[in-house]
Motif scaffolding. Structure first.
Motif, PDB file in Angstrom:
ATOM      1  N   PRO A 246      49.878   9.586  51.144  1.00  0.00           N
ATOM      2  CA  PRO A 246      50.646  10.498  50.271  1.00  0.00           C
ATOM      3  C   PRO A 246      48.927  11.491  51.212  1.00  0.00           C
ATOM      4  N   VAL A 247      49.240  13.004  51.186  1.00  0.00           N
ATOM      5  CA  VAL A 247      48.690  14.225  51.488  1.00  0.00           C
ATOM      6  C   VAL A 247      48.246  14.765  50.912  1.00  0.00           C
ATOM      7  N   LEU A 248      47.205  14.840  49.885  1.00  0.00           N
ATOM      8  CA  LEU A 248      46.667  15.780  48.661  1.00  0.00           C
ATOM      9  C   LEU A 248      46.424  17.422  49.169  1.00  0.00           C
ATOM     10  N   ARG A 249      47.484  17.964  48.736  1.00  0.00           N
ATOM     11  CA  ARG A 249      47.239  19.719  48.921  1.00  0.00           C
ATOM     12  C   ARG A 249      46.214  20.435  48.228  1.00  0.00           C
ATOM     13  N   MET A 250      46.406  20.975  48.151  1.00  0.00           N
ATOM     14  CA  MET A 250      45.756  22.359  46.927  1.00  0.00           C
ATOM     15  C   MET A 250      45.901  22.111  45.848  1.00  0.00           C
ATOM     16  N   GLY A 251      47.797  22.375  45.432  1.00  0.00           N
ATOM     17  CA  GLY A 251      47.940  22.049  44.230  1.00  0.00           C
ATOM     18  C   GLY A 251      48.003  20.871  43.778  1.00  0.00           C
ATOM     19  N   ASN A 252      46.975  19.721  44.406  1.00  0.00           N
ATOM     20  CA  ASN A 252      46.837  18.385  43.328  1.00  0.00           C
ATOM     21  C   ASN A 252      45.326  18.415  43.137  1.00  0.00           C
ATOM     22  N   ILE A 253      44.933  19.575  43.169  1.00  0.00           N
ATOM     23  CA  ILE A 253      43.055  20.133  42.521  1.00  0.00           C
ATOM     24  C   ILE A 253      43.411  20.588  41.027  1.00  0.00           C
ATOM     25  N   GLN A 254      43.433  20.020  39.852  1.00  0.00           N
ATOM     26  CA  GLN A 254      43.277  20.966  38.836  1.00  0.00           C
ATOM     27  C   GLN A 254      42.573  20.389  37.711  1.00  0.00           C
ATOM     28  N   LEU A 258      41.773  14.901  40.054  1.00  0.00           N
ATOM     29  CA  LEU A 258      42.620  15.102  41.083  1.00  0.00           C
ATOM     30  C   LEU A 258      44.009  14.767  40.605  1.00  0.00           C
ATOM     31  N   ASP A 259      45.646  15.520  40.354  1.00  0.00           N
ATOM     32  CA  ASP A 259      46.828  15.124  40.071  1.00  0.00           C
ATOM     33  C   ASP A 259      47.531  14.855  40.811  1.00  0.00           C
ATOM     34  N   TRP A 260      48.272  13.853  40.590  1.00  0.00           N
ATOM     35  CA  TRP A 260      49.199  12.720  41.545  1.00  0.00           C
ATOM     36  C   TRP A 260      50.587  12.617  41.532  1.00  0.00           C
ATOM     37  N   ALA A 261      50.182  14.301  40.960  1.00  0.00           N
ATOM     38  CA  ALA A 261      51.972  14.631  41.076  1.00  0.00           C
ATOM     39  C   ALA A 261      52.643  15.524  42.135  1.00  0.00           C
ATOM     40  N   ASP A 262      53.687  16.000  42.234  1.00  0.00           N
ATOM     41  CA  ASP A 262      53.651  17.225  42.949  1.00  0.00           C
ATOM     42  C   ASP A 262      53.491  16.093  45.141  1.00  0.00           C
ATOM     43  N   LEU A 263      53.931  15.337  45.085  1.00  0.00           N
ATOM     44  CA  LEU A 263      52.915  14.662  46.384  1.00  0.00           C
ATOM     45  C   LEU A 263      54.331  15.281  47.425  1.00  0.00           C
ATOM     46  N   VAL A 264      53.098  15.380  48.570  1.00  0.00           N
ATOM     47  CA  VAL A 264      54.482  15.528  49.719  1.00  0.00           C
ATOM     48  C   VAL A 264      53.201  13.967  50.911  1.00  0.00           C
ATOM     49  N   TYR A 265      54.062  13.461  51.545  1.00  0.00           N
ATOM     50  CA  TYR A 265      53.704  12.557  52.485  1.00  0.00           C
ATOM     51  C   TYR A 265      54.061  12.163  53.992  1.00  0.00           C
ATOM     52  N   THR A 266      52.769  11.257  54.354  1.00  0.00           N
ATOM     53  CA  THR A 266      53.528  11.214  56.214  1.00  0.00           C
ATOM     54  C   THR A 266      53.573   9.045  56.199  1.00  0.00           C
ATOM     55  N   ASP A 267      54.260   9.780  57.877  1.00  0.00           N
ATOM     56  CA  ASP A 267      53.696   8.055  58.118  1.00  0.00           C
ATOM     57  C   ASP A 267      53.304   8.420  59.725  1.00  0.00           C
ATOM     58  N   ASP A 268      52.789   8.907  59.877  1.00  0.00           N
ATOM     59  CA  ASP A 268      52.156   9.452  61.052  1.00  0.00           C
ATOM     60  C   ASP A 268      50.166   8.044  60.968  1.00  0.00           C
ATOM     61  N   LYS A 269      50.400   7.591  61.969  1.00  0.00           N
ATOM     62  CA  LYS A 269      49.318   6.339  61.600  1.00  0.00           C
ATOM     63  C   LYS A 269      47.872   7.247  62.507  1.00  0.00           C
ATOM     64  N   ASP A 270      48.052   8.081  63.722  1.00  0.00           N
ATOM     65  CA  ASP A 270      47.021   9.118  63.975  1.00  0.00           C
ATOM     66  C   ASP A 270      46.436  10.035  62.570  1.00  0.00           C
ATOM     67  N   GLU A 271      47.702  10.863  61.953  1.00  0.00           N
ATOM     68  CA  GLU A 271      46.928  11.551  61.035  1.00  0.00           C
ATOM     69  C   GLU A 271      46.023  10.662  60.176  1.00  0.00           C
ATOM     70  N   ILE A 272      46.623   9.464  59.582  1.00  0.00           N
ATOM     71  CA  ILE A 272      46.120   8.734  59.097  1.00  0.00           C
ATOM     72  C   ILE A 272      44.796   8.614  58.712  1.00  0.00           C
TER      73      ILE A 272
END
Length: 528
Positions: A246-254, A258-272
């Motif tokens: 998961p990629v934590l965004r500003m909406g995940n700070i409540q 940290l609010d772990w709802a409404d997540l987006v994700y990545t598979d990019d190994k370099d980014e991870i």
């Protein structure tokens, strides 16, 4: 298949239907392109579903606009008497109010003019309580709508008139109590927020641990840039709806967590690899609305994650407790810093890492930082338990309201009185009165130059014969309305045509000059 709601009712009550106890009428909307259809002063009060803020509204006197006499006559709107029950049958279904004066509605209503002095308040309460059932009867693709035919067949438990009044009086008294309870319980959320801010204010002024600190002085302020190990912006890469991390965004700070709802994700190994979070990392929201920019939460290693570009990761130094820093940035002094440090854009504000480093706060020895965090979290835990109980109580009040209404319509809320006139006699009087109205000879309309009869069938037949688009002027002529016809005949045919369009039986299209764009008239055809 929807099962009709019927249950055993007390002696003296009767099961009937809405069409038996009321005249059900819809509404209409004149053309918005003609300003003369509406009136700023005078005219007929006219409401839409949007004018009713909720189906709990009791009385409504007017909407946002009034219909002029022209607008009323050019639409299918009906003038309803004071006391009529207004029920929204689409967008949304279930708002319900009582007309405080003569009024008209748009086509989003099914309105009840009650017979035989039946209580409008009792009817309103029943429709309000029946909202889930009424929604189950609706159909439609763009939006759900409850048809007039189905609405008229809705079962209705009818008590004697005297008992209707006793039920309404009891409901009003109980509703007043539950409304007060809801108001007080709803305030607790605000009080909890204020209490937490008061605790944080005491914590970062040294007041919270004054007796624990004994003779030691509260330290001078330090720059965050001098006591934190590092500051880093998050990933700017595009995220996905699914992926491994998961990629934590500003909406995940409540609310500081940290609010772990409404997540987006990545598979990019370099980014991870580059943006992987570690327990104790503090995430600061650097871009948001002016009121929310600067909100902060700490990552506790709940699950593997990286952080997005609108966040700054702060790694605390050896003399700084990350939890202490998180609370400091969320404290009143921290929020004041964010407000003063932000740079305002068109719709969002921003705080850069260089500005964040200038945040000044007191950082006592680690031992006292740990004690401050412990006391903050202990106080927060107690007040959160209170807030949770209040939320639960608020839910129970809502269920209690439902239970009270259920008892009301089962005849269990107030005692029956054997001296009350049974509802059956009331229904018989209504039937006789309506029978008399139907058998009474109708007054003949005055003769006009052009006789227009059975217009709906005539319109359909004319369009069927034409097989395709027919100019409105030609359609009117085929229906017997020509130059010299009375204004009344023209308006009758026009209203009937609009009714057919609303029933989706015909299509009306504007004809414009292809060169100038000027309107030349309308054309009509059967809907295919």
């Amino acid at each position: 298949m929807t099962v009709e709601p019927r249950w055993s009712v007390p002696r003296g009550w009767d099961w009937t239907s809405i069409e038996t106890i009321a005249e059900v009428t819809g509404g209409g909307t004149p053309s918005a392109n003609d300003p003369s259809n509406f009136s700023d002063e005078g005219g007929i009060p006219w409401v839409t579903p949007a004018d009713l803020t909720g189906y709990g509204d009791t009385y409504i006197a007017r909407g946002r606009r009034n219909l002029s006499d022209r607008g009323y006559k050019s639409s299918s709107a009906k003038l309803l008497p004071a006391g009529a029950v207004l029920f929204t049958s689409r967008a949304p279904i279930g708002y319900c109010a009582i007309a405080a004066n003569p009024i008209a509605t748009n086509q989003g209503f099914k309105n009840l003019t009650l017979f035989g002095d039946i209580s409008g308040e009792f009817t309103r309460h029943y429709l309000k309580w029946s909202k889930p059932y009424l929604e189950s009867l609706a159909s439609g693709t763009t939006f759900l709508e409850l048809s007039g035919s189905k609405f008229q067949q809705v079962p209705f438990p009818l008590p004697p008139l005297a008992e209707q009044k006793r039920i309404v009086a009891k409901l009003d008294a109980l509703n007043a109590k539950s409304a007060r309870a809801r108001t007080e319980l709803a305030r607790i959320e605000t009080l909890v927020s204020r209490y937490k801010q008061a605790v944080l204010s005491k914590a970062f002024s040294g007041e919270l641990t004054r007796e624990w600190r004994q003779d030691r002085e509260w330290p001078a302020l330090v720059r965050l840039g001098d006591i934190a190990s590092s500051f880093a912006y998050g990933s700017a890469a595009k995220s996905q709806k699914s992926g491994s991390i998961p990629v934590l965004r500003m909406g995940n700070i409540q609310n500081g967590q940290l609010d772990w709802a409404d997540l987006v994700y990545t598979d990019d190994k370099d980014e991870i690899e580059k943006y992987r979070l570690f327990p104790g990392d503090v995430l600061f929201n650097r871009t948001n609305s002016p009121a929310l920019v600067g909100k902060t939460a700490m990552y506790n290693g709940e699950r593997d994650a990286i952080f997005a570009g609108y966040l700054i990761r702060i790694v605390a130094g050896p003399d700084l407790d990350a939890r202490y820093l998180t609370y400091a940035l969320n404290s009143p002094s921290g929020r004041e810093f964010s407000w003063n440090a932000k740079t305002d854009g068109v719709s969002q504000s921003n705080i850069s890492a260089s500005k964040l480093k200038e945040f000044a706060f007191a950082a006592p020895q680690l031992e006292e930082q740990h004690e401050i965090v412990r006391r903050i979290e202990s106080a927060f835990a107690k007040v959160d338990r209170l807030a949770k109980k209040a939320k639960r109580a608020l839910e129970l009040v809502g269920r209690l309201d439902e239970a009270i209404l259920a008892k009301a319509f089962r005849g269990e809320l107030v005692p029956q009185d054997e001296n009350d006139e049974p509802a059956g006699l009331l229904l018989e009087r209504i039937r006789q009165a309506r029978k008399g109205e139907l058998s009474r000879p109708k007054r003949r309309a005055p003769a006009t130059k052009t006789k227009v009869h059975d217009m709906a069938r005539t319109i359909i037949e004319a369009l069927a014969e034409a097989k395709d688009w027919l100019a409105a002027q030609e359609l009117f002529a085929r229906c017997g309305v020509r130059d010299g016809s009375s204004t009344e005949d023209v308006e009758k045919l026009y209203r009937q045509l609009l009714d057919l369009e609303r029933q989706e039986k015909v299509e009306i299209e504007e004809i414009s000059d292809p060169l100038t764009g000027a309107k030349q008239g309308n054309r009509v055809r059967l809907r295919r």
